[in-house]
Design a protein around this motif. Structure first.
Motif, PDB file in Angstrom:
ATOM      1  N   GLN A   1       1.134 -54.890  -0.126  1.00 49.07           N
ATOM      2  CA  GLN A   1      -0.148 -54.233  -0.355  1.00 49.07           C
ATOM      3  C   GLN A   1      -1.006 -54.224   0.908  1.00 49.07           C
ATOM      4  O   GLN A   1      -1.769 -53.280   1.141  1.00 49.07           O
ATOM      5  CB  GLN A   1      -0.892 -54.933  -1.493  1.00 49.07           C
ATOM      6  CG  GLN A   1      -0.214 -54.809  -2.847  1.00 49.07           C
ATOM      7  CD  GLN A   1      -1.070 -55.381  -3.957  1.00 49.07           C
ATOM      8  OE1 GLN A   1      -2.215 -54.997  -4.138  1.00 49.07           O
ATOM      9  NE2 GLN A   1      -0.521 -56.322  -4.699  1.00 49.07           N
ATOM     10  N   ILE A   2      -0.876 -55.269   1.706  1.00 52.39           N
ATOM     11  CA  ILE A   2      -1.612 -55.311   2.970  1.00 52.39           C
ATOM     12  C   ILE A   2      -1.166 -54.170   3.878  1.00 52.39           C
ATOM     13  O   ILE A   2      -1.992 -53.508   4.523  1.00 52.39           O
ATOM     14  CB  ILE A   2      -1.420 -56.677   3.660  1.00 52.39           C
ATOM     15  CG1 ILE A   2      -2.209 -57.756   2.908  1.00 52.39           C
ATOM     16  CG2 ILE A   2      -1.867 -56.622   5.117  1.00 52.39           C
ATOM     17  CD1 ILE A   2      -2.000 -59.157   3.446  1.00 52.39           C
ATOM     18  N   VAL A   3       0.142 -53.926   3.947  1.00 50.62           N
ATOM     19  CA  VAL A   3       0.647 -52.811   4.753  1.00 50.62           C
ATOM     20  C   VAL A   3       0.002 -51.503   4.307  1.00 50.62           C
ATOM     21  O   VAL A   3      -0.450 -50.696   5.131  1.00 50.62           O
ATOM     22  CB  VAL A   3       2.183 -52.723   4.653  1.00 50.62           C
ATOM     23  CG1 VAL A   3       2.690 -51.416   5.267  1.00 50.62           C
ATOM     24  CG2 VAL A   3       2.830 -53.904   5.351  1.00 50.62           C
ATOM     25  N   CYS A   4      -0.062 -51.297   3.008  1.00 49.70           N
ATOM     26  CA  CYS A   4      -0.641 -50.052   2.481  1.00 49.70           C
ATOM     27  C   CYS A   4      -2.110 -49.910   2.871  1.00 49.70           C
ATOM     28  O   CYS A   4      -2.549 -48.835   3.304  1.00 49.70           O
ATOM     29  CB  CYS A   4      -0.491 -50.008   0.962  1.00 49.70           C
ATOM     30  SG  CYS A   4       1.218 -49.971   0.378  1.00 49.70           S
ATOM     31  N   ILE A   5      -2.875 -50.985   2.730  1.00 52.69           N
ATOM     32  CA  ILE A   5      -4.310 -50.883   3.011  1.00 52.69           C
ATOM     33  C   ILE A   5      -4.568 -50.800   4.510  1.00 52.69           C
ATOM     34  O   ILE A   5      -5.519 -50.142   4.953  1.00 52.69           O
ATOM     35  CB  ILE A   5      -5.076 -52.068   2.377  1.00 52.69           C
ATOM     36  CG1 ILE A   5      -6.545 -51.678   2.118  1.00 52.69           C
ATOM     37  CG2 ILE A   5      -5.002 -53.308   3.236  1.00 52.69           C
ATOM     38  CD1 ILE A   5      -6.727 -50.640   1.064  1.00 52.69           C
ATOM     39  N   LEU A   6      -3.728 -51.445   5.328  1.00 48.15           N
ATOM     40  CA  LEU A   6      -3.888 -51.335   6.779  1.00 48.15           C
ATOM     41  C   LEU A   6      -3.665 -49.901   7.238  1.00 48.15           C
ATOM     42  O   LEU A   6      -4.391 -49.388   8.105  1.00 48.15           O
ATOM     43  CB  LEU A   6      -2.908 -52.269   7.492  1.00 48.15           C
ATOM     44  CG  LEU A   6      -3.135 -53.777   7.334  1.00 48.15           C
ATOM     45  CD1 LEU A   6      -2.038 -54.555   8.044  1.00 48.15           C
ATOM     46  CD2 LEU A   6      -4.506 -54.195   7.849  1.00 48.15           C
ATOM     47  N   LEU A   7      -2.674 -49.244   6.667  1.00 47.16           N
ATOM     48  CA  LEU A   7      -2.427 -47.841   6.999  1.00 47.16           C
ATOM     49  C   LEU A   7      -3.574 -46.961   6.520  1.00 47.16           C
ATOM     50  O   LEU A   7      -3.943 -45.984   7.184  1.00 47.16           O
ATOM     51  CB  LEU A   7      -1.111 -47.379   6.375  1.00 47.16           C
ATOM     52  CG  LEU A   7       0.167 -48.002   6.950  1.00 47.16           C
ATOM     53  CD1 LEU A   7       1.371 -47.591   6.122  1.00 47.16           C
ATOM     54  CD2 LEU A   7       0.360 -47.592   8.406  1.00 47.16           C
ATOM     55  N   ALA A   8      -4.139 -47.304   5.374  1.00 48.16           N
ATOM     56  CA  ALA A   8      -5.253 -46.512   4.849  1.00 48.16           C
ATOM     57  C   ALA A   8      -6.500 -46.673   5.719  1.00 48.16           C
ATOM     58  O   ALA A   8      -7.223 -45.701   5.965  1.00 48.16           O
ATOM     59  CB  ALA A   8      -5.553 -46.922   3.411  1.00 48.16           C
ATOM     60  N   PHE A   9      -6.760 -47.892   6.202  1.00 48.76           N
ATOM     61  CA  PHE A   9      -7.901 -48.102   7.096  1.00 48.76           C
ATOM     62  C   PHE A   9      -7.709 -47.335   8.403  1.00 48.76           C
ATOM     63  O   PHE A   9      -8.645 -46.731   8.923  1.00 48.76           O
ATOM     64  CB  PHE A   9      -8.083 -49.596   7.393  1.00 48.76           C
ATOM     65  CG  PHE A   9      -8.660 -50.389   6.257  1.00 48.76           C
ATOM     66  CD1 PHE A   9      -9.535 -49.810   5.356  1.00 48.76           C
ATOM     67  CD2 PHE A   9      -8.330 -51.723   6.090  1.00 48.76           C
ATOM     68  CE1 PHE A   9     -10.077 -50.540   4.308  1.00 48.76           C
ATOM     69  CE2 PHE A   9      -8.862 -52.469   5.046  1.00 48.76           C
ATOM     70  CZ  PHE A   9      -9.735 -51.872   4.155  1.00 48.76           C
ATOM     71  N   ASP A  10      -6.506 -47.404   8.954  1.00 45.35           N
ATOM     72  CA  ASP A  10      -6.141 -46.623  10.139  1.00 45.35           C
ATOM     73  C   ASP A  10      -7.113 -46.834  11.296  1.00 45.35           C
ATOM     74  O   ASP A  10      -7.620 -45.884  11.898  1.00 45.35           O
ATOM     75  CB  ASP A  10      -6.055 -45.138   9.774  1.00 45.35           C
ATOM     76  CG  ASP A  10      -5.347 -44.319  10.855  1.00 45.35           C
ATOM     77  OD1 ASP A  10      -4.643 -44.932  11.681  1.00 45.35           O
ATOM     78  OD2 ASP A  10      -5.511 -43.085  10.869  1.00 45.35           O
ATOM     79  N   THR A  11      -7.376 -48.089  11.616  1.00 43.84           N
ATOM     80  CA  THR A  11      -8.173 -48.429  12.789  1.00 43.84           C
ATOM     81  C   THR A  11      -7.287 -49.208  13.755  1.00 43.84           C
ATOM     82  O   THR A  11      -6.247 -49.739  13.353  1.00 43.84           O
ATOM     83  CB  THR A  11      -9.389 -49.291  12.408  1.00 43.84           C
ATOM     84  OG1 THR A  11      -8.927 -50.576  11.937  1.00 43.84           O
ATOM     85  CG2 THR A  11     -10.221 -48.613  11.323  1.00 43.84           C
ATOM     86  N   PRO A  12      -7.668 -49.292  15.020  1.00 42.79           N
ATOM     87  CA  PRO A  12      -6.850 -50.088  15.953  1.00 42.79           C
ATOM     88  C   PRO A  12      -6.637 -51.523  15.480  1.00 42.79           C
ATOM     89  O   PRO A  12      -5.543 -52.075  15.625  1.00 42.79           O
ATOM     90  CB  PRO A  12      -7.664 -50.029  17.253  1.00 42.79           C
ATOM     91  CG  PRO A  12      -8.416 -48.735  17.168  1.00 42.79           C
ATOM     92  CD  PRO A  12      -8.760 -48.570  15.716  1.00 42.79           C
TER      93      PRO A  12
END
Length: 419
Positions: free
Chosen positions: A288-299
């Protein structure tokens, strides 16, 4: 049996502390005495032993399967009568075991049965719990054990129901408060998240201000051990998804705090793998962290992807289950799709610059800006000038284009620029 109890008390009890340790040790000794008879507490002994095996070895053994089946037979027979505290404890152990090993549907069904057994026993109600068979009034069990059993049962049923999009079991006349804290025990801090979890019931309409306030309150919580930290992160990720569903963009300090929690949770998941703690969140939360990190899409979020994928890969290699491999492969696929989208965006930007450029940059050009053509247009094919500009003006390295887009920033109109 003593070694399995030791594994259980070391690995499981600090997070799911609903068994009186002194009574457990007494019953273990008494069960192997000559003339000892089988009884409801055998379901507890089998459940403790099964979880002890689960947390002490990588692969399921025949003994573990036999213990699980023995507990199942005892618990299923108990449905015919009024359940006592031993039977409810056995059902909590079985549900916790299935949460980590079985399919979501099987585990959810067990959690629903558990909640009905809780209601039938009366431990959810203060005035009913006084007459529950099996409670020893001279132990910490009397009110405290009931609060802990009911709390862990609710925790299991709530999260499994929400994750599957199914109804949870809500008991009427529940009067117990949260359990008290004990040294070396994190059950109370885990169950302190339960009211916020229940407020996210998919059947309830929660407005944006309430979700933002809940997120802030949950982020203020400090949990202490890897398993509860992962549960904390799971709740925060759920709040993030609900906020994104309302088209709310998380930024600034809340985003920084969320990313700090995800980074900490990734380390906790790896710590669980290193210690052989097979909590269900060990692979679930990193995915789930992978999914939300991609959704945030910040450096900052993209920088955490490597560690998150690494944990999923380690879990797949360690336990060699289809679920772990699928989680890792799916996460990698999501990253690949994100990369392809970024590459398409990069190509589009490159095409814009190529169409804007009227002539190639001369190799001898050393000006701090791109060379210009006869019309005064810059050529953007060569970006080497940008490196020189960044060296001369280091403050540009922290430049945020969002400042231009933010109506409240100093970039709004020339009239408000600083003098």
């Amino acid at each position: 049996m003593e070694s399995l109890v030791a594994f259980y008390l070391e690995k499981v009890d600090p997070c799911y502390g609903f068994i009186d340790r002194a009574i457990l040790e007494q019953r273990v000794q008494a069960r192997w005495e000559i003339g000892s008879l089988a009884g409801p507490y055998d379901a507890v002994l089998c459940g403790v032993a099964a979880l002890g095996l689960l947390f002490s070895q990588r692969f399921v053994s025949d003994i573990e399967v036999d213990l699980v089946e023995s507990a199942k037979r005892i618990l299923e027979r108990s449905i015919e009568g009024h359940p006592g505290i031993d039977i409810v404890t056995g059902w909590v152990l079985r549900t916790a075991y299935l949460r980590m090993t079985a399919s979501p549907h099987v585990a959810w069904m067990a959690s629903c049965t558990l909640m009905h057994m809780v209601e039938a026993s009366g431990i959810h109600s203060a005035h009913l719990s006084e007459n529950i068979p099996g409670i020893q009034r001279d132990s910490f069990a009397a009110p405290e054990l009931c609060r802990r059993l009911f709390g862990v049962a609710r925790h299991l049923n709530v999260w499994m129901s929400f994750e599957m999009g199914r109804s949870r079991v809500i008991l009427q006349n529940a009067t117990h408060e949260g359990p008290s804290s004990r040294p070396g025990d994190s059950t109370a801090e885990l169950l302190s998240l339960l009211p916020w979890s229940e407020s996210l019931d998919p059947g309830k309409d929660v407005d944006l201000p309430s979700l933002k306030a809940t997120l802030s309150s949950v982020l203020d919580r400090e949990l202490t051990i890897p398993s509860t930290i992962l549960a904390h992160c799971n709740l925060v990720l759920c709040l993030c998804r609900r906020l994104r569903a309302l088209d709310y963009v998380i930024s600034g300090e809340p985003l920084d705090r969320i990313l700090a929690l995800t980074a900490r949770s990734i380390r906790c998941a790896q710590a669980n793998l290193d210690s052989g703690s097979v909590w269900h969140h060990t692979a679930n939360v990193p995915f789930q962290i992978v999914c939300i990190l991609l959704a945030f899409d910040t450096p900052s979020s993209i920088a955490q992807l490597g560690d998150a994928i690494g944990v999923l890969k380690n879990a797949a290699q360690l336990y060699e289950t289809d679920a772990a491999r699928e989680a890792c492969n799916t996460a990698c696929l999501l990253v690949l799709l994100h990369q392809k989208r970024k590459e398409a965006d990069t190509k589009s930007l490159s095409n814009v610059l190529q169409s804007y450029s009227a002539a190639p940059v001369a190799e001898t050009n050393t000006a701090p800006y791109p060379a210009t053509d006869a019309n005064g247009l810059h050529s953007w094919n060569d970006s080497s000038w940008l490196d020189d500009l960044m060296t001369d003006m280091p403050n540009l390295q922290g430049f945020d284009i969002g400042q231009i887009l933010d109506g409240n920033s100093l970039w709004e109109t020339p009239a408000v620029w600083p003098q």
